[in-house]
Design an enzyme around this catalytic site. Structure first.
Site, short mmCIF file in Angstrom:
data_model
loop_
_atom_site.label_atom_id
_atom_site.label_comp_id
_atom_site.label_asym_id
_atom_site.label_seq_id
_atom_site.Cartn_x
_atom_site.Cartn_y
_atom_site.Cartn_z
N ASN A 47 0.92 -1.10 0.12
CA ASN A 47 0.02 -0.06 0.16
C ASN A 47 1.04 1.32 0.17
OD1 ASN A 47 -2.16 -1.56 0.23
ND2 ASN A 47 -2.08 -1.58 2.38
N HIS A 133 -14.52 -0.62 6.10
CA HIS A 133 -13.42 -1.33 6.64
C HIS A 133 -13.81 -2.03 8.19
CE1 HIS A 133 -9.12 -1.74 8.49
NE2 HIS A 133 -8.93 -2.11 7.30
N GLU A 175 -15.86 5.46 3.19
CA GLU A 175 -14.87 5.33 2.93
C GLU A 175 -14.47 6.39 1.73
OE1 GLU A 175 -12.39 1.73 2.69
OE2 GLU A 175 -13.56 0.95 4.28
N SER A 179 -11.00 -0.04 0.51
CA SER A 179 -9.82 -0.88 0.67
C SER A 179 -9.66 -2.05 -0.17
CB SER A 179 -9.53 -0.98 1.95
OG SER A 179 -10.48 -1.73 2.70
N ASP A 204 -13.46 7.83 6.01
CA ASP A 204 -12.16 7.31 6.50
C ASP A 204 -11.43 7.13 4.88
OD1 ASP A 204 -9.92 5.27 6.33
OD2 ASP A 204 -10.93 3.95 7.62
N HIS A 207 -7.12 5.47 1.70
CA HIS A 207 -6.52 5.04 0.28
C HIS A 207 -6.47 6.21 -0.69
CE1 HIS A 207 -6.06 0.82 1.48
NE2 HIS A 207 -7.17 0.80 2.09
N LYS A 236 -0.01 4.11 4.24
CA LYS A 236 -0.34 3.73 2.85
C LYS A 236 0.43 4.87 1.97
CE LYS A 236 -3.89 0.82 4.38
NZ LYS A 236 -5.08 0.92 5.31
#
Ligand SMILES: *Cc1c(COP(=O)(O)O)cnc(C)c1O
Length: 384
Positions: A47, A133, A175, A179, A204, A207, A236
């Site tokens: 990541n 997540h 998110e 992910s 969140d 990524h 990440k």
């Protein structure tokens, strides 16, 4: 059932379903190459999207931070573990992302658990994207609030859910970039739906931060929204580890009272905060831009090449490019085939992803070369 029987049964169930998780001891696992002793694989499992884990400036910053502050913080930030290095990094993050405050956490997992536990109570409802997540869904299911999951990226279903009567407050959780699928949330629509229902939104962006949006400011900036709570993580795109919660002054003061993961846990090493400050400088610089551009070109190259193959991809334009294969055994077999061809990929299986959607979670990073992508495409082609 005795303790031992319970453990043996759980393990044999996992084994029977080809779902037993094992770790692999690697010599080096974050950069372009994954090495296992003498063996070297092109790494499609990391990541470290911008390659910052190996960046000389970031490494030097960590070393200098350790020389100045030592290697540990010595305690909770509420006691003596909140240094000038932590303070400076929080100010820079808040300024960069356009929030009044940032609070550092030791990990994204801890940040998500702490925020959800501290904010929600038994009269409240948490409306979370179904693909959120584990750190978010677990915190939500352990909280006293009612947890309702809406179908992945389905803002219509979210709106219906938010309209149901409730005594307390509502927290919408999603998110920026997911992910396991690599796709983006429709953040503008979700923010509208939340605002209309007077719910707060928590995003969140593990990524997206560092990788997407202008200057790497992430998914929310890209979609023009400012959620009440933004969680960013540093394992990440930042190439280090740790996390921060971005919020208002009063929410920050509130979390300092009630976020147990902050109060009862040793703060991150100050040297790590110094390294994160250096990673942030790189992310905001021309070097950061060049890394994001290179990554985007590699992603486009991969998507173009894979379009000609008989594989199932997701709707992802991010560095996460999963190949959905279905059965666990097939995912394991394919991962092994690709490793034989020098490409390191990881099979992701339920319960991390829904049953029947085992996948190879391929990740691309700015450290890859176009040749690496071609090699991966060829290996995929030969493994069909
Ligand atoms: C990786 C990840 C986390 C956990 O962050 P850590 O800092 O690794 O604990 C949280 N949320 C999402 C969406 C993630 O992908």
């Amino acid at each position: 059932m005795s303790w031992q029987q319970r453990i043996d049964t759980a393990l044999s169930e996992r084994r029977a379903a080809d779902a037993l998780r094992r770790r692999q001891t690697v010599t080096q696992g974050a950069g372009r190459w994954l090495t296992l002793g003498e063996q070297r694989f092109c790494n499609f499992s990391s990541n470290d999207y911008l390659g910052l884990s190996q960046h000389p400036t970031v490494i030097r910053a960590w070393q200098q931070g350790a020389e100045r502050y030592g290697v540990g913080s010595g305690g909770s930030g509420h006691v003596s573990g909140y240094t000038t290095a932590h303070h400076a990094l929080e100010e820079e993050l808040a300024d960069w992302l356009g929030y009044s405050r940032a609070l550092l956490f030791i990990s994204g997992f801890a940040a998500n658990q702490a925020v959800i536990a501290a904010l929600t109570g038994k009269e409240d409802r948490i409306a979370a994207d179904k693909f959120s997540h584990a750190s978010l869904l677990e915190a939500a299911s352990h909280s006293q609030a009612q947890l309702r999951r809406f179908s992945h990226n389905d803002a219509g279903q979210l709106t219906t859910l938010l309209a149901k009567p409730l005594a307390g407050q509502q927290l919408v959780v999603t998110e920026g970039i997911f992910s396991m699928d690599g796709d983006s949330a429709p953040l503008a629509v979700i923010a509208d739906a939340s605002r209309e229902a007077q719910a707060w939104l928590m995003v969140d962006d593990a990524h997206g931060i560092g990788v997407s949006g202008e200057q790497g400011r992430g998914s929310c900036h890209l979609h023009g929204i400012k959620p009440e709570v933004l969680v960013v993580t540093f394992g990440k795109g930042f190439g280090v580890s740790g996390a921060a919660v971005l919020c208002s002054d009063t929410v920050a003061d509130y979390l300092l009272q009630f976020a147990r993961h902050l109060i009862y846990s040793t703060s991150m090493p100050p040297a790590q905060a110094v390294a994160l400050g250096a990673a942030l400088q790189v992310i905001r610089s021309d070097d950061g831009n060049a890394r994001r551009e290179k990554l985007a070109a590699l992603i486009a190259h991969f998507r173009h090449g894979v379009a000609h193959q008989a594989v199932t991809m997701t709707d992802s334009s991010s560095a996460i490019q999963p190949l959905i294969v279905g059965e666990n055994s097939r995912a394991l077999w394919l991962a092994e085939r690709l490793r034989q061809r020098g490409c390191w990929v990881t099979a992701i299986r339920p319960p991390t992803v829904p049953p029947g959607t085992a996948r190879l979670r391929l990740t691309l990073t700015a450290e890859h070369q176009f040749d690496d992508i071609d090699r991966l495409l060829e290996a995929l082609h030969d493994s069909e």
